[in-house]
Enzyme design. Structure first.
Site, PDB file in Angstrom:
ATOM      1  N   GLU A 224      33.406 -21.169  64.550  1.00 51.71           N
ATOM      2  CA  GLU A 224      34.219 -20.856  63.388  1.00 51.71           C
ATOM      3  C   GLU A 224      35.040 -19.600  63.614  1.00 51.71           C
ATOM      4  O   GLU A 224      34.795 -18.824  64.539  1.00 51.71           O
ATOM      5  CB  GLU A 224      33.353 -20.690  62.143  1.00 51.71           C
ATOM      6  CG  GLU A 224      32.371 -19.541  62.188  1.00 51.71           C
ATOM      7  CD  GLU A 224      31.518 -19.470  60.924  1.00 51.71           C
ATOM      8  OE1 GLU A 224      32.091 -19.221  59.854  1.00 51.71           O
ATOM      9  OE2 GLU A 224      30.292 -19.660  61.031  1.00 51.71           O
ATOM     10  N   GLU A 335      35.219 -19.123  51.397  1.00 50.63           N
ATOM     11  CA  GLU A 335      33.819 -18.877  51.073  1.00 50.63           C
ATOM     12  C   GLU A 335      33.683 -17.446  50.578  1.00 50.63           C
ATOM     13  O   GLU A 335      34.337 -16.536  51.104  1.00 50.63           O
ATOM     14  CB  GLU A 335      32.944 -19.079  52.309  1.00 50.63           C
ATOM     15  CG  GLU A 335      31.462 -18.757  52.080  1.00 50.63           C
ATOM     16  CD  GLU A 335      30.644 -18.798  53.365  1.00 50.63           C
ATOM     17  OE1 GLU A 335      29.447 -18.467  53.288  1.00 50.63           O
ATOM     18  OE2 GLU A 335      31.207 -19.114  54.425  1.00 50.63           O
TER      19      GLU A 335
END
Length: 415
Positions: A224, A335
């Protein structure tokens, strides 16, 4: 602006369950929020040993106007080679192949005057020489904020107690889309760059991409990266560029940036964990970061990363058990970590801090979404699923190969 999809796409129950399990367990966190920890002699020694491990000898050091110190480290002495699997690793200075449409030959030419579309403050005071890579220096106060030497830079599963219901609550909240059900050999995305507000020092706000094997078990593999604000990790509330990876659901592996060995950096211009500017402005100029990740199938199968069309480095295939072959899920979105200070949802923002329906120039965007599928074809996402864990706090509107997302956190509909 294209209209949103009119109906929810249907997936097999197995694929849908896998996707929800993946989405609903948090991906990103580090530290435990403790500060002002008093260390004894043993702990101070551990800190010095950790600093020596993290901060490799520099051939040149550059102090940026923001207080970051960037060490220019010999490319062959970078942290990656502390990993036991990479002791005899031979650096590949550039990919042996690019997926169709991903070729950056011209701007990767060392004689080119190409500069990334974003800047990092340390660039104002110098650049790293050939044969080195820039690494943001870890300071003693960084380790102190982590609460322990072992916690620094690491991802952890965070929960918060709910005394009334005698359960642990998940403080991770998402607005994301993703595709699963195929083999994936890469992805690309252009993500809006903002500086979202975070209320508490131990809360973060992240815009990110992820490639994973899709299931949260002990052998979870994930890659990521993106942009994040996280004061507990960095010491301020500025937006910084980050990467991470794991081969074991963040048990032993899994750190932000280069805090855990493994990722091999070859670029001398971009420092991971350093600030990135300029930020987008509400109803004004918009700025974005461009990420490409692809598996170099013509060589060792390493996962290469480019940032704003410049080859940055790679995750060696040997680091992974499952991603050594391919990924089975690709995701993009936001997020946040929300700790419900004083029993209320905090005002930690996602993206621009504005909801998706505000659209261009106001809401944060991800655009030019692509995957490299099992046929080695680059294409737009299809049959995507959307997750909004708290749609009254943060939401997302998907238009196919781009989407808007974000939100303010606490508001009259998100108490």
């Amino acid at each position: 602006m294209a209209p949103p999809c009119g109906s929810e796409r249907r997936w097999s129950r197995a694929v849908k369950m896998t996707f929800y399990l993946f989405f609903l367990i948090p991906m990103s966190s580090a530290g435990n929020g403790k500060t002002n920890t008093i260390f004894g002699k043993k702990q101070k020694l551990e800190i010095q040993q950790q600093l020596k491990r993290l901060n490799k000898p520099a051939l040149k050091s550059i102090e940026g106007p923001d207080g970051d110190i960037i060490d220019c480290v010999d490319i062959y002495k970078q942290p990656a080679f502390d990993h036991p699997l990479l002791k005899n690793h031979t650096i590949q200075m550039r990919p042996s192949s690019y997926p169709e449409g991903f070729s950056f030959d011209e701007i990767n030419d060392v004689s080119s005057n190409f500069e990334p579309e974003f800047t990092q403050p340390w660039h104002l005071n110098g650049r790293c020489p050939e044969g080195t890579i820039p690494i943001r220096r870890t300071k003693e106060e960084d380790l102190l904020r982590a609460g322990s030497v072992a916690n620094f830079g690491r991802k952890k599963y965070h929960t918060i107690p709910d005394a009334q219901n005698k359960i642990e609550v998940n403080p991770h909240e998402y607005a994301m889309i993703g595709e699963a059900g195929d083999k994936y050999y890469g992805m690309s995305v252009e993500m809006n760059l903002w500086n979202p507000h975070t209320q508490e020092d131990n809360e973060f706000s992240i815009s990110q991409f992820l490639l994973t094997n899709g299931v949260y078990v002990q052998d979870l593999n994930a890659i990521e990266g993106g942009a994040m604000v996280y004061k507990d990790l960095y010491g301020d509330k500025e937006t910084r560029i980050f990467i991470s990876w794991t081969d074991d659901e963040y048990q032993q592996t899994g750190c932000f940036n280069l805090a855990c060995p493994g990722f091999v950096q070859v670029n001398k211009q971009i420092a991971m964990g350093a600030r990135v500017t300029p930020y987008s402005k509400y109803d004004g100029n918009q700025f974005a970061l461009k990420f490409h990740v692809w598996k170099d199938i013509n060589a060792r199968g390493d996962w290469w990363l480019s940032i704003n069309q410049r080859d940055f480095g790679y995750w060696p295939s040997s680091l992974f058990s499952i991603l050594s072959d391919s990924a089975s899920t690709v995701k993009w979105g936001g997020e946040v970590l929300n700790y419900y200070k004083d029993g209320q949802h905090t005002t930690t923002q996602m993206g621009s801090g504005h909801f998706a329906e505000e659209g261009a120039g106001k809401a944060s965007f991800f655009k030019n979404l692509n995957v490299i599928d099992g046929l080695q074809i680059q294409r737009a996402p299809r049959d995507t699923m959307t997750l909004m864990s708290k749609p009254n706090c943060y939401n997302i509107i998907d238009y196919g190969d781009y989407f808007y997302f974000g939100g303010p956190g606490r508001n009259p509909n998100c108490p």
